[in-house]
Design a protein around this motif. Structure first.
Motif, mmCIF file in Angstrom:
data_model
loop_
_atom_site.group_PDB
_atom_site.id
_atom_site.type_symbol
_atom_site.label_atom_id
_atom_site.label_comp_id
_atom_site.label_asym_id
_atom_site.label_seq_id
_atom_site.Cartn_x
_atom_site.Cartn_y
_atom_site.Cartn_z
ATOM 1 N N ALA A 1 -19.317 -3.563 -11.890
ATOM 2 C CA ALA A 1 -18.865 -4.437 -10.769
ATOM 3 C C ALA A 1 -18.213 -5.614 -11.280
ATOM 4 O O ALA A 1 -17.187 -6.297 -10.588
ATOM 5 N N ILE A 2 -18.295 -6.258 -12.460
ATOM 6 C CA ILE A 2 -17.916 -7.325 -13.039
ATOM 7 C C ILE A 2 -16.396 -7.208 -13.184
ATOM 8 O O ILE A 2 -15.687 -7.987 -12.823
ATOM 9 N N ALA B 1 -22.904 -11.463 -13.400
ATOM 10 C CA ALA B 1 -22.588 -12.174 -14.532
ATOM 11 C C ALA B 1 -22.985 -13.615 -15.031
ATOM 12 O O ALA B 1 -23.483 -14.162 -14.137
ATOM 13 N N GLU B 2 -22.816 -13.913 -16.334
ATOM 14 C CA GLU B 2 -23.043 -15.187 -16.584
ATOM 15 C C GLU B 2 -21.837 -16.003 -16.790
ATOM 16 O O GLU B 2 -20.908 -15.540 -17.475
ATOM 17 N N VAL B 3 -21.998 -17.080 -16.043
ATOM 18 C CA VAL B 3 -20.566 -17.896 -15.964
ATOM 19 C C VAL B 3 -20.784 -19.195 -16.282
ATOM 20 O O VAL B 3 -21.979 -19.969 -16.045
ATOM 21 N N GLU B 4 -19.831 -19.794 -16.869
ATOM 22 C CA GLU B 4 -19.895 -21.388 -17.238
ATOM 23 C C GLU B 4 -18.710 -22.074 -16.502
ATOM 24 O O GLU B 4 -17.640 -21.610 -16.654
ATOM 25 N N LEU B 5 -18.740 -23.253 -16.200
ATOM 26 C CA LEU B 5 -17.625 -24.089 -15.892
ATOM 27 C C LEU B 5 -17.479 -25.216 -16.822
ATOM 28 O O LEU B 5 -18.237 -25.682 -17.328
ATOM 29 N N LEU C 1 -16.231 -16.631 -18.114
ATOM 30 C CA LEU C 1 -17.212 -15.446 -18.267
ATOM 31 C C LEU C 1 -17.965 -15.510 -19.434
ATOM 32 O O LEU C 1 -17.293 -15.324 -20.484
ATOM 33 N N LYS C 2 -19.068 -15.737 -19.540
ATOM 34 C CA LYS C 2 -19.876 -15.614 -20.779
ATOM 35 C C LYS C 2 -20.270 -14.270 -21.125
ATOM 36 O O LYS C 2 -20.586 -13.926 -22.265
ATOM 37 N N SER C 3 -20.863 -13.548 -20.083
ATOM 38 C CA SER C 3 -21.428 -12.355 -20.195
ATOM 39 C C SER C 3 -21.297 -11.547 -19.010
ATOM 40 O O SER C 3 -21.249 -12.127 -17.802
ATOM 41 N N ALA C 4 -21.122 -10.344 -18.877
ATOM 42 C CA ALA C 4 -20.916 -9.488 -17.831
ATOM 43 C C ALA C 4 -22.250 -8.909 -17.201
ATOM 44 O O ALA C 4 -22.372 -8.667 -16.059
ATOM 45 N N GLY C 5 -23.422 -8.983 -18.089
ATOM 46 C CA GLY C 5 -24.831 -8.744 -17.524
ATOM 47 C C GLY C 5 -24.816 -7.143 -17.308
ATOM 48 O O GLY C 5 -24.072 -6.339 -18.247
#
Length: 122
Positions: free
Chosen positions: A69-70, A117-121, A60-64
């Motif tokens: 909700a995140i 959210a901003e997400v990275e794999l 999780l990079k950012s919840a936005g």
């Protein structure tokens, strides 16, 4: 010029076995110690030895904008308590799940991104 281009193309397409044989020929027949062959072997070997990644981490990079909700979604996805989920979201960038399959990681990423959210794999 085209002969040199053909030679370069041939060298680039050599397999690791071919490079080793070429190095042996250069050393034995011409007395040349091919230091550059090690670079070619390393580059060629890296491509052949590369394996497809099987385990992924969802970060999780950012919840936005919709942090609440995140937090709820992270709680549901991880099975963590509300406080733990909030700590994960507040500590972003933070791992949500680690060592999971590609399909599961992409599904989690999709759910989190749909919630904002901003997400990275990784």
């Amino acid at each position: 010029m085209s002969d040199l281009k053909n030679l370069a193309e041939t060298l680039v397409n050599l397999t690791v076995k071919d490079v080793n044989e070429l190095a042996a020929i250069l050393k034995d027949e011409y007395g040349i110690e091919p230091a550059a062959a090690a670079v070619v072997v390393a580059a060629g070997g890296a491509g052949e030895a590369a394996e497809e990644k099987t385990e992924f981490d969802v970060i999780l990079k950012s919840a936005g904008a919709s942090k609440l909700a995140i937090v709820k979604l992270v709680k549901d996805l991880t099975g963590a308590g509300l406080k733990e989920a909030k700590d994960i979201v507040d500590g972003a960038p933070a791992p949500i799940k680690t060592g999971i399959s590609k399909d599961e990681a992409e599904a989690l990423k999709k759910q989190l991104e749909e919630a904002g959210a901003e997400v990275e794999l990784k």
